[in-house]
Scaffold this motif. Structure first.
Motif, PDB file in Angstrom:
ATOM      1  N   PRO A   1      -7.271  -1.244  10.928  1.00  0.00           N
ATOM      2  CA  PRO A   1      -6.518  -1.380  12.619  1.00  0.00           C
ATOM      3  C   PRO A   1      -5.843  -3.177  12.320  1.00  0.00           C
ATOM      4  N   GLU A   2      -7.406  -3.891  11.645  1.00  0.00           N
ATOM      5  CA  GLU A   2      -7.689  -5.054  11.802  1.00  0.00           C
ATOM      6  C   GLU A   2      -6.409  -6.034  11.082  1.00  0.00           C
ATOM      7  N   ARG A   3      -6.698  -5.383   9.507  1.00  0.00           N
ATOM      8  CA  ARG A   3      -5.404  -6.165   8.595  1.00  0.00           C
ATOM      9  C   ARG A   3      -4.149  -5.645   8.972  1.00  0.00           C
ATOM     10  N   ILE A   4      -4.069  -4.628   9.677  1.00  0.00           N
ATOM     11  CA  ILE A   4      -2.238  -4.695   9.847  1.00  0.00           C
ATOM     12  C   ILE A   4      -1.985  -5.622  11.165  1.00  0.00           C
ATOM     13  N   LEU A   5      -2.808  -5.599  12.127  1.00  0.00           N
ATOM     14  CA  LEU A   5      -2.281  -6.844  13.264  1.00  0.00           C
ATOM     15  C   LEU A   5      -2.927  -7.983  12.579  1.00  0.00           C
ATOM     16  N   SER A   6      -3.102  -8.717  11.465  1.00  0.00           N
ATOM     17  CA  SER A   6      -3.331  -9.501  11.156  1.00  0.00           C
ATOM     18  C   SER A   6      -2.152  -9.817  10.249  1.00  0.00           C
ATOM     19  N   GLY A   7      -1.763  -8.971   9.141  1.00  0.00           N
ATOM     20  CA  GLY A   7      -0.684  -8.652   8.421  1.00  0.00           C
ATOM     21  C   GLY A   7       0.832  -8.604   8.425  1.00  0.00           C
ATOM     22  N   LEU A   8       0.354  -7.265   9.354  1.00  0.00           N
ATOM     23  CA  LEU A   8       2.403  -7.053  10.039  1.00  0.00           C
ATOM     24  C   LEU A   8       2.992  -8.287  10.549  1.00  0.00           C
ATOM     25  N   ASP A   9       3.762  -8.789  10.779  1.00  0.00           N
ATOM     26  CA  ASP A   9       4.597  -9.405  11.122  1.00  0.00           C
ATOM     27  C   ASP A   9       4.765  -8.639  12.449  1.00  0.00           C
ATOM     28  N   SER A  10       4.937  -9.503  13.634  1.00  0.00           N
ATOM     29  CA  SER A  10       5.163  -8.816  15.153  1.00  0.00           C
ATOM     30  C   SER A  10       6.404  -8.376  15.490  1.00  0.00           C
ATOM     31  N   ARG A  11       7.098  -8.878  14.593  1.00  0.00           N
ATOM     32  CA  ARG A  11       8.931  -8.645  14.722  1.00  0.00           C
ATOM     33  C   ARG A  11       9.265  -7.400  14.289  1.00  0.00           C
ATOM     34  N   GLN A  12       7.588  -7.428  13.336  1.00  0.00           N
ATOM     35  CA  GLN A  12       8.768  -5.666  12.209  1.00  0.00           C
ATOM     36  C   GLN A  12       7.777  -4.153  13.753  1.00  0.00           C
ATOM     37  N   PHE A  13       6.820  -4.693  14.153  1.00  0.00           N
ATOM     38  CA  PHE A  13       6.527  -3.832  14.477  1.00  0.00           C
ATOM     39  C   PHE A  13       7.158  -2.912  14.860  1.00  0.00           C
ATOM     40  N   GLU A  14       8.695  -2.008  15.758  1.00  0.00           N
ATOM     41  CA  GLU A  14       8.691  -0.662  15.601  1.00  0.00           C
ATOM     42  C   GLU A  14       9.454  -0.917  14.301  1.00  0.00           C
ATOM     43  N   GLU A  15      10.135  -1.339  14.145  1.00  0.00           N
ATOM     44  CA  GLU A  15      10.703  -0.540  12.448  1.00  0.00           C
ATOM     45  C   GLU A  15       9.557  -0.074  11.262  1.00  0.00           C
TER      46      GLU A  15
ATOM     47  N   PHE B   1       0.962  -0.983  -0.016  1.00  0.00           N
ATOM     48  CA  PHE B   1       0.138  -0.361  -0.159  1.00  0.00           C
ATOM     49  C   PHE B   1       0.926   1.396   0.087  1.00  0.00           C
ATOM     50  N   VAL B   2       0.859   2.219  -0.839  1.00  0.00           N
ATOM     51  CA  VAL B   2       1.368   3.422  -0.978  1.00  0.00           C
ATOM     52  C   VAL B   2       0.285   4.956  -0.884  1.00  0.00           C
ATOM     53  N   GLN B   3       1.021   5.717  -0.053  1.00  0.00           N
ATOM     54  CA  GLN B   3       0.277   6.978   0.103  1.00  0.00           C
ATOM     55  C   GLN B   3       1.277   8.013  -0.003  1.00  0.00           C
ATOM     56  N   ASP B   4       1.021   8.938  -0.995  1.00  0.00           N
ATOM     57  CA  ASP B   4       1.767   9.624  -1.268  1.00  0.00           C
ATOM     58  C   ASP B   4       1.070  11.430  -0.631  1.00  0.00           C
ATOM     59  N   PHE B   5       0.343  11.268  -0.098  1.00  0.00           N
ATOM     60  CA  PHE B   5      -0.017  13.010   1.181  1.00  0.00           C
ATOM     61  C   PHE B   5      -1.118  12.377   1.959  1.00  0.00           C
ATOM     62  N   ILE B   6      -0.872  13.313   2.969  1.00  0.00           N
ATOM     63  CA  ILE B   6      -0.711  12.998   4.482  1.00  0.00           C
ATOM     64  C   ILE B   6      -1.027  14.629   4.549  1.00  0.00           C
TER      65      ILE B   6
ATOM     66  N   GLU C   1      -4.147   1.813  15.242  1.00  0.00           N
ATOM     67  CA  GLU C   1      -5.725   2.945  14.590  1.00  0.00           C
ATOM     68  C   GLU C   1      -4.982   4.068  13.363  1.00  0.00           C
ATOM     69  N   PHE C   2      -3.330   4.840  14.441  1.00  0.00           N
ATOM     70  CA  PHE C   2      -3.198   6.257  12.905  1.00  0.00           C
ATOM     71  C   PHE C   2      -2.542   5.819  12.263  1.00  0.00           C
ATOM     72  N   VAL C   3      -2.012   4.426  12.085  1.00  0.00           N
ATOM     73  CA  VAL C   3      -0.747   4.512  10.680  1.00  0.00           C
ATOM     74  C   VAL C   3      -1.325   3.832   9.953  1.00  0.00           C
ATOM     75  N   ALA C   4      -3.132   2.718  10.107  1.00  0.00           N
ATOM     76  CA  ALA C   4      -4.093   2.666   9.145  1.00  0.00           C
ATOM     77  C   ALA C   4      -5.342   3.971   8.838  1.00  0.00           C
ATOM     78  N   SER C   5      -5.296   4.903   9.398  1.00  0.00           N
ATOM     79  CA  SER C   5      -5.950   5.811   8.881  1.00  0.00           C
ATOM     80  C   SER C   5      -4.655   7.241   8.104  1.00  0.00           C
ATOM     81  N   LEU C   6      -3.293   6.456   7.360  1.00  0.00           N
ATOM     82  CA  LEU C   6      -2.573   7.423   6.884  1.00  0.00           C
ATOM     83  C   LEU C   6      -2.862   6.662   5.766  1.00  0.00           C
ATOM     84  N   PHE C   7      -3.749   5.505   5.683  1.00  0.00           N
ATOM     85  CA  PHE C   7      -3.863   5.040   3.999  1.00  0.00           C
ATOM     86  C   PHE C   7      -5.301   5.558   3.848  1.00  0.00           C
TER      87      PHE C   7
END
Length: 110
Positions: free
Chosen positions: A68-82, A18-23, A55-61
């Motif tokens: 938020p649910e998609r991020i919770l299920s689709g992001l590897d927990s070891r990549q949270f910080e990064e 997912f790509v977002q070019d305007f915030i 929730e904030f990150v989801a709102s950026l796109f």
């Protein structure tokens, strides 16, 4: 400005990018409001803060598939910080170097 990018695994195990070019500026204000609520103790450290960040990150796109649910299920927990802190720092601090975006700003780390 560098675009925001978020890669999430889907139910088939494939990676969707997912790509977002305007915030909008209002997103930055929302983040500062969240920080104030955290500092005042209205958002409790731990799970509540993690949920607010997601929730904030989801709102950026603009893409409706980024939730938020998609991020919770689709992001590897070891990549949270990064990934999550990295995206927040790109918005709040304007950082675009992946080495710099892995940690949330030192003055406001929650």
């Amino acid at each position: 400005m560098k675009e925001l990018r978020l890669e999430l695994k889907n139910e088939d195990g494939q990676v969707d990018t997912f790509v977002q070019d305007f915030i909008p500026m209002k997103r930055l204000l929302e983040w500062y409001e969240n920080q104030s609520l955290i500092e005042e103790g209205e958002i409790k450290p731990g799970v509540d803060v993690i949920v607010k960040k997601i929730e904030f990150v989801a709102s950026l796109f603009d893409d409706e598939r980024v939730t938020p649910e998609r991020i919770l299920s689709g992001l590897d927990s070891r990549q949270f910080e990064e990934k999550i802190h990295g995206l927040i720092n790109q918005v709040v601090l304007g950082e675009t170097d992946p080495k710099e975006t892995g940690k949330l700003s030192q003055h406001k780390k929650y």
